[in-house]
Design an enzyme around this catalytic site. Structure first.
Site, PDB file in Angstrom:
ATOM      1  N   ASP A 239       7.237  -2.582 -53.624  1.00  0.00           N
ATOM      2  CA  ASP A 239       7.730  -3.898 -54.018  1.00  0.00           C
ATOM      3  C   ASP A 239       7.249  -4.223 -55.432  1.00  0.00           C
ATOM      4  O   ASP A 239       6.037  -4.354 -55.669  1.00  0.00           O
ATOM      5  CB  ASP A 239       7.199  -4.944 -53.024  1.00  0.00           C
ATOM      6  CG  ASP A 239       7.968  -6.245 -53.066  1.00  0.00           C
ATOM      7  OD1 ASP A 239       8.902  -6.359 -53.885  1.00  0.00           O
ATOM      8  OD2 ASP A 239       7.647  -7.160 -52.283  1.00  0.00           O
ATOM      9  N   ASP A 240       8.175  -4.331 -56.386  1.00  0.00           N
ATOM     10  CA  ASP A 240       7.882  -4.772 -57.758  1.00  0.00           C
ATOM     11  C   ASP A 240       7.058  -3.773 -58.568  1.00  0.00           C
ATOM     12  O   ASP A 240       6.359  -4.177 -59.504  1.00  0.00           O
ATOM     13  CB  ASP A 240       7.131  -6.116 -57.753  1.00  0.00           C
ATOM     14  CG  ASP A 240       8.004  -7.304 -57.371  1.00  0.00           C
ATOM     15  OD1 ASP A 240       9.144  -7.074 -56.940  1.00  0.00           O
ATOM     16  OD2 ASP A 240       7.535  -8.443 -57.479  1.00  0.00           O
TER      17      ASP A 240
ATOM     18  N   CYS B 280      14.538  -8.441 -55.151  1.00  0.00           N
ATOM     19  CA  CYS B 280      14.420  -7.668 -53.917  1.00  0.00           C
ATOM     20  C   CYS B 280      15.569  -7.786 -52.915  1.00  0.00           C
ATOM     21  O   CYS B 280      16.092  -6.770 -52.463  1.00  0.00           O
ATOM     22  CB  CYS B 280      13.100  -7.996 -53.222  1.00  0.00           C
ATOM     23  SG  CYS B 280      12.716  -9.737 -53.188  1.00  0.00           S
TER      24      CYS B 280
ATOM     25  N   HIS C 237      12.897  -8.759 -45.603  1.00  0.00           N
ATOM     26  CA  HIS C 237      13.455  -9.708 -46.570  1.00  0.00           C
ATOM     27  C   HIS C 237      14.981  -9.704 -46.643  1.00  0.00           C
ATOM     28  O   HIS C 237      15.577  -9.919 -47.699  1.00  0.00           O
ATOM     29  CB  HIS C 237      12.864  -9.464 -47.960  1.00  0.00           C
ATOM     30  CG  HIS C 237      12.773 -10.728 -48.776  1.00  0.00           C
ATOM     31  ND1 HIS C 237      12.397 -10.749 -50.097  1.00  0.00           N
ATOM     32  CD2 HIS C 237      13.018 -12.025 -48.444  1.00  0.00           C
ATOM     33  CE1 HIS C 237      12.407 -11.988 -50.549  1.00  0.00           C
ATOM     34  NE2 HIS C 237      12.784 -12.781 -49.557  1.00  0.00           N
TER      35      HIS C 237
ATOM     36  N   ASP D 284      11.948  -1.521 -55.324  1.00  0.00           N
ATOM     37  CA  ASP D 284      13.169  -2.313 -55.196  1.00  0.00           C
ATOM     38  C   ASP D 284      13.638  -2.883 -56.528  1.00  0.00           C
ATOM     39  O   ASP D 284      14.820  -3.140 -56.735  1.00  0.00           O
ATOM     40  CB  ASP D 284      13.003  -3.438 -54.164  1.00  0.00           C
ATOM     41  CG  ASP D 284      11.813  -4.345 -54.446  1.00  0.00           C
ATOM     42  OD1 ASP D 284      11.065  -4.097 -55.408  1.00  0.00           O
ATOM     43  OD2 ASP D 284      11.619  -5.309 -53.675  1.00  0.00           O
TER      44      ASP D 284
END
Length: 569
Positions: free
Chosen positions: A30-31, A70, A132, A334
């Protein structure tokens, strides 16, 4: 010599398709920034486990997410379709991400994910970590948007993302984005209460009006204060097992879940498809004591170290179980690093995107969509392979089906449009050119840029929009919004294969400029003409918080700890 090697790989691929289907393990970060790890030229953070995937497999230098944030990026990854085709682009609202577990929108059940296809083909499927993409539709518990509705037999993880509010330092996403929000809100609350006292005997209408303002301000304050309770939770197959999340040790718990599933898969005859979706390195940043203060880059660097440890634990388990040579391992992020992310003390808590311009939530800027991506599969991919051709995260779907020998048209995909392409020619060395001629970079439902792969050595990028950066910077206050992006009267054109930093645009008006612009505008128009409208999953009616959809493990307090993982984890 090269032709002989290619022939060997083709023969191996034919043998794979004819005999044993590969396992598939996805490691979704993530990120993570393009320059955060060693194999993408970071020399200040040691990531030996992530780097081992590049050493033993393929490293993509131009792997592109379908969105710079995301929710839409993950929807596209799972379906091999642009988010706009699924209603997951946030077009009408201008917000691209799901904000509440108790909102109605999410990845539609009508979409066909890679999980669904592999499940119907006899694979065991499981999902650990961040989702998410929505939870419920009409009532809490219907699980219409969860991984179980999209082809995964088991899910342990977070329905939402990890945000500042989930931490224990008092920080909030709202205060980070609007620093004076709470000050103004308290001023409105106290002022309306004082005004109500003064007006009580003078005007009944104004008295009730001030009381209504005070009530609304109080409800807003309570709702924001309860964000940690409402959205911070761990679910197991749709049931809440922990609320709020104990963030310290979460990486270790997710690793334990993945190891447990891999051990189960080893005992079974069918191949498996498993996604491990890390909560890292999204804020709130929390690590176990073993990693605190171990990097040169504060909490963010410590979190990257813990991420690398987690990757190493999972890869070691694959080797221990004898599954490493039979498993496609795919690691990616993502979207790119979040440049504006800061801690309470002003310390950097977002990723480093290396030479790329821009970052997360910046539409089509390279730093937001070009992500570190690695693929290891010993029967197919030579160690140390570097692939410079532009590819998309959406490409994993058709690539896995081809390697597994699955005819896509015989699956539930049928004749629906997929935007992903098969990467096996690139992976085997048969080709050096991208399987895409064009890629379209969206921000909500608007195309901000078009990428044209004219030939193997030339890739053009036509930029139609730029983020509305703060004056004199290339950043926004907390996050850039698609709705605030600037449409360029004169588009910028880069040879992105040579100018990855997007600093040297073609001269406006030159013959080359006109030729590339005309071709990319025509491709954009043809693409948009073929996009069928999909019901928007992120309209106001789908987006708002609904009490009837709110997950809660123990009324009325909504607090519990997963007994499977007692303290310290």
């Amino acid at each position: 010599m090269v032709e002989g090697r290619v022939l060997v790989f083709l023969v191996l691929l034919g043998c794979i398709n004819a005999t044993k289907r590969p396992n598939v393990l996805v490691l979704m970060v993530d990120d993570l920034g393009y320059g955060d790890v060693g194999c993408y030229d970071n020399v200040t953070i040691k990531t030996p486990n992530i780097d081992s995937l590049a050493r033993d497999g393929a490293r993509f230098t131009q792997a592109l997410a379908a969105a710079s944030t995301c929710t839409p990026s993950r929807a596209a990854f799972l379906t091999a379709r642009y988010p706009v085709r699924q209603g997951m682009s946030g077009g009408s609202l201008g917000r691209e991400v799901i904000l509440f577990t108790a909102q109605k929108g999410g990845l539609p059940q009508t979409e066909v994910t890679l999980g669904k296809v592999l499940l119907e083909q006899g694979y065991n499927t499981s999902y650990v970590g961040k989702w998410h993409l929505g939870v419920s539709c009409e009532r809490y518990g219907d699980n219409c948007h969860t991984p179980m509705a999209h082809g995964f037999q088991y899910w342990y993880g977070m329905p939402m993302t990890n945000v500042k509010d989930f931490g224990d330092d008092g920080e909030s996403v709202v205060s980070a984005q609007m620093p004076n929000f709470f000050r103004y809100l308290y001023a409105v609350l106290s002022g309306s209460c004082l005004a109500a006292l003064v007006l009580r005997s003078r005007s009944r209408f104004l008295f009730f009006l001030m009381m209504l303002v005070a009530l609304v301000a109080t409800l807003i304050l309570l709702f924001i204060s309860c964000n940690k309770i409402f959205n911070s939770m761990i679910m197991k197959n749709g049931e809440v097992v922990e609320q709020p999340i104990r963030l310290v040790g979460l990486a270790q718990r997710f690793v334990a879940e993945t190891k447990e599933k891999l051990a189960e898969f080893k005992k079974q005859k069918q191949p498996f498809f498993h996604i491990h979706a890390f909560s890292k390195v999204h804020t709130f940043l929390a690590t176990v004591p073993e990693f605190r203060g171990k990097s040169r880059h504060g909490l963010y660097g410590d979190s990257v170290l813990e991420l690398d440890w987690a990757v190493g634990e999972i890869l070691s388990e694959l080797r221990r179980l004898g599954l490493a040579d039979d498993t496609i391992v795919y690691l990616t992020s993502d979207n790119g690093g979040h440049l504006e992310e800061r801690g309470a003390a002003g310390d950097v808590q977002g990723g480093y995107n290396g030479p790329l311009r821009g970052g997360k939530l910046m539409g089509a800027m390279e730093g937001g969509i070009r992500v570190p991506t690695l693929l290891r599969y010993p029967p197919l991919v030579r160690p140390g392979t570097t692939i410079d051709a532009p590819v998309s995260l959406m490409d994993l779907f058709p690539t896995v089906l081809n390697v597994a020998g699955i005819d896509m048209k015989s699956t539930s995909v049928g004749d629906r449009t997929l935007d992903g392409r098969d990467l096996t020619p690139l992976l085997t060395g048969r080709a050096d050119r991208s399987p895409h001629e064009f890629l379209f970079h969206y921000c909500t439902d608007v195309i901000h840029a078009v990428r044209w792969m004219e030939n193997a050595s030339t890739t053009w990028k036509v930029q139609f929009y730029l983020p509305n950066w703060l004056p004199g910077t290339e950043r926004c206050h907390f996050a850039c919004l698609c709705s605030e992006a600037r449409r360029l009267e004169t588009p910028l054109i880069y040879n992105i294969q040579q100018d990855i930093s997007e600093r040297r645009p073609l001269p406006v008006g030159s013959e080359q400029y006109r030729r590339v612009l005309e071709r990319c505008q025509r491709a954009r128009d043809e693409h948009l003409a073929g996009v069928e409208p999909a019901p928007d999953q992120l309209t106001w009616s789908q987006f708002i918080w609904r009490p009837s959809l709110q997950p809660c493990c123990s009324l009325p307090y909504c607090t519990c700890e997963d007994p499977k993982y007692p303290q310290p984890y």
